[in-house]
Design a protein around this motif. Structure first.
Motif, PDB file in Angstrom:
ATOM      1  N   VAL A 134       0.867  -1.173   0.000  1.00 50.73           N
ATOM      2  CA  VAL A 134       0.000   0.000   0.000  1.00 50.73           C
ATOM      3  C   VAL A 134       0.904   1.223   0.000  1.00 50.73           C
ATOM      4  N   GLY A 135       0.699   2.115  -0.966  1.00 49.34           N
ATOM      5  CA  GLY A 135       1.497   3.326  -1.059  1.00 49.34           C
ATOM      6  C   GLY A 135       0.625   4.564  -0.927  1.00 49.34           C
ATOM      7  N   TYR A 136       1.079   5.509  -0.132  1.00 46.55           N
ATOM      8  CA  TYR A 136       0.337   6.741   0.108  1.00 46.55           C
ATOM      9  C   TYR A 136       1.055   7.932  -0.508  1.00 46.55           C
ATOM     10  N   SER A 137       0.322   8.779  -1.216  1.00 45.72           N
ATOM     11  CA  SER A 137       0.834  10.038  -1.766  1.00 45.72           C
ATOM     12  C   SER A 137       2.099   9.775  -2.590  1.00 45.72           C
ATOM     13  N   LEU A 138       3.236  10.373  -2.235  1.00 45.69           N
ATOM     14  CA  LEU A 138       4.472  10.109  -2.973  1.00 45.69           C
ATOM     15  C   LEU A 138       4.752   8.607  -3.037  1.00 45.69           C
ATOM     16  N   GLY A 139       4.546   7.917  -1.929  1.00 44.64           N
ATOM     17  CA  GLY A 139       4.751   6.469  -1.919  1.00 44.64           C
ATOM     18  C   GLY A 139       3.801   5.741  -2.843  1.00 44.64           C
ATOM     19  N   GLY A 140       2.612   6.312  -3.057  1.00 41.36           N
ATOM     20  CA  GLY A 140       1.671   5.739  -3.998  1.00 41.36           C
ATOM     21  C   GLY A 140       2.153   5.884  -5.430  1.00 41.36           C
ATOM     22  N   ASN A 141       2.750   7.033  -5.747  1.00 41.14           N
ATOM     23  CA  ASN A 141       3.309   7.224  -7.087  1.00 41.14           C
ATOM     24  C   ASN A 141       4.459   6.248  -7.329  1.00 41.14           C
ATOM     25  N   VAL A 142       5.304   6.079  -6.315  1.00 45.63           N
ATOM     26  CA  VAL A 142       6.406   5.115  -6.421  1.00 45.63           C
ATOM     27  C   VAL A 142       5.852   3.715  -6.677  1.00 45.63           C
ATOM     28  N   LEU A 143       4.818   3.348  -5.932  1.00 47.73           N
ATOM     29  CA  LEU A 143       4.239   2.010  -6.074  1.00 47.73           C
ATOM     30  C   LEU A 143       3.592   1.821  -7.441  1.00 47.73           C
ATOM     31  N   ALA A 144       2.851   2.823  -7.914  1.00 45.65           N
ATOM     32  CA  ALA A 144       2.229   2.718  -9.246  1.00 45.65           C
ATOM     33  C   ALA A 144       3.295   2.579 -10.329  1.00 45.65           C
ATOM     34  N   LYS A 145       4.357   3.341 -10.209  1.00 40.66           N
ATOM     35  CA  LYS A 145       5.447   3.284 -11.192  1.00 40.66           C
ATOM     36  C   LYS A 145       6.141   1.914 -11.152  1.00 40.66           C
ATOM     37  N   TYR A 146       6.377   1.405  -9.958  1.00 42.79           N
ATOM     38  CA  TYR A 146       6.985   0.077  -9.832  1.00 42.79           C
ATOM     39  C   TYR A 146       6.102  -0.978 -10.504  1.00 42.79           C
ATOM     40  N   GLN A 147       4.806  -0.923 -10.249  1.00 47.02           N
ATOM     41  CA  GLN A 147       3.894  -1.901 -10.829  1.00 47.02           C
ATOM     42  C   GLN A 147       3.923  -1.859 -12.354  1.00 47.02           C
ATOM     43  N   GLY A 148       3.961  -0.645 -12.918  1.00 48.41           N
ATOM     44  CA  GLY A 148       3.998  -0.526 -14.370  1.00 48.41           C
ATOM     45  C   GLY A 148       5.336  -0.900 -14.970  1.00 48.41           C
ATOM     46  N   GLU A 149       6.408  -0.533 -14.299  1.00 51.65           N
ATOM     47  CA  GLU A 149       7.754  -0.860 -14.794  1.00 51.65           C
ATOM     48  C   GLU A 149       7.985  -2.367 -14.843  1.00 51.65           C
ATOM     49  N   THR A 150       7.529  -3.055 -13.812  1.00 52.96           N
ATOM     50  CA  THR A 150       7.802  -4.488 -13.711  1.00 52.96           C
ATOM     51  C   THR A 150       6.789  -5.333 -14.467  1.00 52.96           C
ATOM     52  N   HIS A 151       5.610  -4.770 -14.743  1.00 53.91           N
ATOM     53  CA  HIS A 151       4.562  -5.465 -15.509  1.00 53.91           C
ATOM     54  C   HIS A 151       4.311  -6.848 -14.896  1.00 53.91           C
TER      55      HIS A 151
END
Length: 327
Positions: A134-151
């Protein structure tokens, strides 16, 4: 669980939604700290609640800008994890665990390397344990980016992204206007304080991109990111950083189930953070609420003892069960 959110009459203001949780006391959990040494000589700290074991799910909590395990949202989610006997840990960004990090660089909104390292290490230690995040605010952006990068190579079974600034440039501009400038000022002062500490350190001062006399001029996120964040982390400037680090462009590539929650009245953001359907992969479930502020989502109770929407919804999505009677 009902996936709709409606605030009580006394919490319809986005600023009440954003500020009141900061003032609400949440019991501090009992945590065990683990330090991860990184390949570049730096470190990150993890705060564990519960004992991990093979086959038992582990929830990774990724805090926002200048947050920590002591942030109100992290404490509440840790309480929810304890109630459900779910093992959890808070992934601290560099410099956010109460001890300065060792290098001139620290962390930023698109820095997925430390998260990826932590998740890989967890998976190696507990190969049979599902990993949630679970990522919040900046941490949420990091988490969304990680999910997309790693597919499809993501190590996460499921993930939840809350109040993420998926378009960083638009959010930086929003925080320069109106009442939102107060939030910017509060956070910028913390960043300036850490910057001054590094400039005062003889081992780091020569590697910093600004001088002590310039720190007061870095009074907006754009200025700070342009003169400090960008050069310290390999970007040509704030515009380059915002473009490459924003999570929006990565949403279409997410392959594992991911819930994204936004409030339309979030004072940190604009309509630019709201993705269109074609920007989302089939694995993404998107919730946009009219109210909620920034990481607020107070749904009831009283101003002295508010009740929140997020923890129940997060746990329902991660576990597939409705815990309304437990949390």
């Amino acid at each position: 669980m009902n996936k709709t959110f409606s605030p009580p009459w006394w919490a319809t203001s986005p600023h009440v939604q954003t500020i009141l949780p900061l003032l609400t006391k949440v019991a501090g959990p009992r945590l065990r700290r683990e330090r991860l040494e990184l390949s570049d000589g730096d470190f990150i700290d993890l705060d564990w609640q519960g004992e991990p074991s093979q086959g038992r799910p582990i929830l990774v909590i990724i805090h926002g800008l200048e947050g920590s395990a002591q942030s109100h949202y992290a404490r509440r989610l840790l309480q929810a994890c304890a109630a459900l006997q779910l093992c959890a840990l808070v992934h601290h960004h560099r410099s956010c665990s109460g001890e300065p990090n060792r290098l001139g660089r620290s962390y930023h909104s698109g820095d997925t390397a430390d998260l990826a390292f932590n998740l890989a290490r967890l998976k190696a230690r507990f190969p049979d344990s599902p990993l949630y995040a679970v990522g919040y605010s900046l941490g949420g952006n990091v988490l969304a980016k990680y999910q997309g990068e790693t597919h499809s190579a993501s190590l996460l079974t499921r993930a939840v992204v809350v109040s993420a600034p998926l378009q960083l440039a638009a959010c930086a501009k929003r925080l320069e206007k109106g009442f939102s400038k107060l939030y910017q000022g509060y956070l910028i002062k913390q960043l300036q304080q850490k910057l001054r500490a590094k400039l005062a350190d003889p081992k780091l001062s020569n590697s910093m991109p600004v001088a002590d006399t310039q720190v007061d001029e870095l009074s907006s996120f754009y200025r700070f990111d342009d003169k400090v964040t960008a050069p310290l982390h390999g970007f040509s400037g704030a515009d380059d950083y915002y473009q490459r680090a924003s999570g929006m462009a990565f949403l279409a590539n997410i392959a594992s189930p991911t819930l994204i929650i936004h409030a339309r009245d979030d004072p940190f953001m604009t309509e630019a953070v709201i993705p269109s359907r074609h920007q989302l992969s089939a694995a993404v479930e998107y919730e946009l609420h009219h109210h909620g502020g920034h990481v607020g989502f107070i749904q009831g109770g009283s101003p002295w003892k508010p009740r929140f929407y997020l923890e129940g919804r997060i746990m329902q999505f991660l576990t597939g069960e409705d815990h309304a009677g437990t949390l």
